[in-house]
Design an enzyme around this catalytic site. Structure first.
Site, mmCIF file in Angstrom:
data_model
loop_
_atom_site.group_PDB
_atom_site.id
_atom_site.type_symbol
_atom_site.label_atom_id
_atom_site.label_comp_id
_atom_site.label_asym_id
_atom_site.label_seq_id
_atom_site.Cartn_x
_atom_site.Cartn_y
_atom_site.Cartn_z
ATOM 1 N N GLU A 4 -1.191 -0.007 1.969
ATOM 2 C CA GLU A 4 -2.945 -0.207 1.939
ATOM 3 C C GLU A 4 -3.014 0.329 1.241
ATOM 4 O O GLU A 4 -3.282 1.348 1.256
ATOM 5 C CB GLU A 4 -2.659 0.871 3.325
ATOM 6 C CG GLU A 4 -2.442 1.014 4.084
ATOM 7 C CD GLU A 4 -2.803 1.444 5.416
ATOM 8 O OE1 GLU A 4 -2.959 2.140 5.044
ATOM 9 O OE2 GLU A 4 -2.398 1.014 6.502
ATOM 10 N N GLU A 8 2.454 -2.786 10.533
ATOM 11 C CA GLU A 8 1.826 -0.949 11.301
ATOM 12 C C GLU A 8 1.244 -1.863 12.483
ATOM 13 O O GLU A 8 0.646 -2.783 12.160
ATOM 14 C CB GLU A 8 1.563 -0.232 10.366
ATOM 15 C CG GLU A 8 2.161 0.962 9.540
ATOM 16 C CD GLU A 8 1.846 1.758 8.748
ATOM 17 O OE1 GLU A 8 0.292 1.990 9.190
ATOM 18 O OE2 GLU A 8 1.929 1.784 7.640
HETATM 19 C C1 BG6 Z 1 -1.353 3.817 8.330
HETATM 20 C C2 BG6 Z 1 -0.457 4.208 6.960
HETATM 21 O O1 BG6 Z 1 -2.702 4.065 7.261
HETATM 22 O O2 BG6 Z 1 -2.182 4.162 9.492
HETATM 23 C C3 BG6 Z 1 0.164 5.191 7.596
HETATM 24 O O3 BG6 Z 1 0.077 3.645 6.502
HETATM 25 C C4 BG6 Z 1 -0.502 6.519 8.685
HETATM 26 O O4 BG6 Z 1 1.666 6.094 6.833
HETATM 27 C C5 BG6 Z 1 -0.904 5.429 9.750
HETATM 28 O O5 BG6 Z 1 0.664 7.337 9.375
HETATM 29 C C6 BG6 Z 1 -1.549 6.303 10.772
HETATM 30 O O6 BG6 Z 1 -2.707 6.802 10.112
HETATM 31 P P1 BG6 Z 1 -3.295 8.266 10.891
HETATM 32 O O7 BG6 Z 1 -4.185 8.749 9.993
HETATM 33 O O8 BG6 Z 1 -3.458 8.199 12.287
HETATM 34 O O9 BG6 Z 1 -1.256 8.798 10.073
#
Ligand code: BG6
Length: 477
Positions: free
Chosen positions: A168, A377
């Site tokens: 990201e 993800e």
């Molecule tokens: C992504 C990241 O942006 O989303 C993760 O790669 C992150 O590291 C995930 O934890 C969820 O975002 P957040 O802000 O809810 O933890």
């Protein structure tokens, strides 16, 4: 008639994590500080001042965690390597104890037939590089990042087949240099686009080094893609959605796959005096860094409307507390601003819940770039409750994941080449700015912002749901 799965027999059913969010042991066995280790010390930087100093103690409990992965039947596990554990100063001396930790983790995964997917960089830059030359703002980082990556390729490519270069880039660059919510907490669009260009070069350089080294396996970046919708069919709003898509999505993905910036987005930056400095050789390097796949981190879609005013700057009012409705409209004057999508539910942190958006994201990437996609993800951040009888009934998460997996199946039917699906996340972990109360895992970790307690691991209902999905290769949907 026998039912046939839409998913190939080698589909990578996986789950993911990142070093800073799970490992803890922030200063053990030769590891030096990263920019996050320093950033979280500043009052008010994170929710209730939480840090990853201990996180969920994966560094000491990785065998227990991998055993749970094996019990669930995971085919793949995506994790990141902490650069300052391997090369504490960012350049120079290698810390063998750091290498050993990841080598042991990889062996432990392979013991159970779990494919490691290794992220080279998930935001935790060695602090020494920030202090000495300003991290991503200096071209020196291109060589340092490449040298670090080469150490990992040499050590692990006999056992690792999938590598993620930068995680990201769009998020760590925008939050680091525009919103000032991530280190180094700068608010300066000019510096942002300069740092971003250097990160593009570093990403390409690492992929080029991977190719030149002749390592087996595949490599690609993970992009946080938020597909855009127009609020309605008013042409001005459709145009706003396109501007958003050009400036916030194609601006990065074009660079990765085509090695060029999209013409229309670049014109906007030139007009605003924000275009990055490009030196001779940059364009060749970007072109030499074409990835084998696009890593897709998908959480939500954005809905846009025209922004005729010049009143709204590109700012980010984030909801970090989990009290719904705290986010505000944001956008770029003259181009677009975000609007509430009346057709979608949101999470407690105001993220839209949009499974069809995932199919759309997969289709758009496949259509524009014709490249395989690894979903690196996708998941739901929620307040999960540990019941008195020791169970965690995360029905919301099951519903969320089930609908998303189903849309992946449809995208595959559409003709998209999807290599695998990594949910975010395997265990609960530190959600950067939102503390430990925003949980994503299949495995509950008993800790909160106030206390680490015993850090006990407890399987949630979704753990068993995903186990069935994997076992049936998606047929149990
Ligand atoms: C992504 C990241 O942006 O989303 C993760 O790669 C992150 O590291 C995930 O934890 C969820 O975002 P957040 O802000 O809810 O933890």
């Amino acid at each position: 008639k026998e039912e046939r799965s839409l998913f190939s027999s080698d589909f990578l059913w996986g789950s993911a994590s990142a070093a800073y969010q799970i490992e803890g042991a922030w200063n053990e066995d030769g590891k030096a500080a990263s920019i996050w280790d320093e950033f979280v010390k500043q009052p008010g930087a994170t929710y209730k001042g939480t840090t990853g100093n201990i996180a969920v103690d994966h560094y000491h409990r990785y065998k227990e965690d991998v055993k749970l992965m094996a019990e669930q039947g995971l085919k793949a596990y995506r994790f990141s390597i902490s650069w300052s554990r391997i090369i504490p100063n960012g350049k120079g001396e290698i810390n063998l104890e750091g290498l050993k930790f990841y080598s042991d983790l990889i062996d432990e995964l392979l013991k159970y037939g779990i494919e490691p997917i290794v992220t080279l960089y998930h935001w935790d830059l060695p602090y020494a590089l920030q202090a000495s030359y300003g991290g991503w703002e200096s071209r020196e980082i291109i060589q340092d990042f490449t040298e670090y990556a080469k150490v990992l390729f040499e050590m692990f490519s006999d056992r690792v087949n999938y590598w993620v270069s930068l995680n990201e880039q769009n998020i760590f660059i925008m939050h680091g240099y525009l919103f000032a919510t991530h280190p180094p907490a700068v608010k300066d669009p000019k510096r942002m686009y300069e740092a971003n260009h250097i990160a593009n070069l570093a990403n390409a350089s690492v992929i080029k080094a991977f190719r030149e080294g002749g390592y087996k396996g595949k490599i690609g970046p993970s992009f946080a893609y938020t597909p855009s919708y127009a609020l309605d069919c008013q042409p001005e709003n459709c145009l706003a959605a396109e501007q958003h898509q050009e400036l916030l999505s194609y601006f990065w993905m074009d660079c990765y796959v085509r090695g060029t910036y999209p013409r229309l987005a670049m014109k906007v930056l030139e007009d605003k005096g924000l275009a990055p400095t490009q030196l001779p050789g940059d364009s060749e390097l970007l072109k030499a860094g074409r990835p084998d796949f696009m890593g897709l981190n998908y959480y939500q879609t954005a809905t846009l409307e025209a922004n005729p005013s010049d009143g709204i700057g590109f700012d980010s009012k984030m909801n970090t507390t989990g009290e719904k409705g705290k986010s505000e409209s944001k956008g770029l004057p003259g181009l677009f601003k975000t609007a509430v999508n009346p057709t979608l539910e949101t999470t407690n942190w105001d993220w839209t819940i949009d499974p069809v958006g995932l199919r759309l994201a997969l289709r758009r990437i496949a259509s524009r770039y014709d490249i395989p996609i690894l979903i690196t993800e996708n998941g739901l951040g929620d307040f999960d409750k540990l019941e008195e009888d020791g169970t965690v009934n995360d029905a919301n998460r099951i519903d969320f994941l089930e609908k998303h997996v189903s849309e992946i199946g449809k995208a595959i039917e559409d003709g998209v080449d999807v290599l695998g699906y990594c949910t975010w996340s395997f265990t609960d972990l530190l959600s950067w700015l939102n503390g430990y109360q925003k949980r994503y895992g299949f495995v509950y970790v008993d800790r909160d912002e106030e206390s680490e307690k015993e850090l006990t691991r407890i399987k949630k209902e979704s753990f068993y749901w995903y186990k069935d999905i994997i076992k049936s290769n998606g047929l149990s949907l």
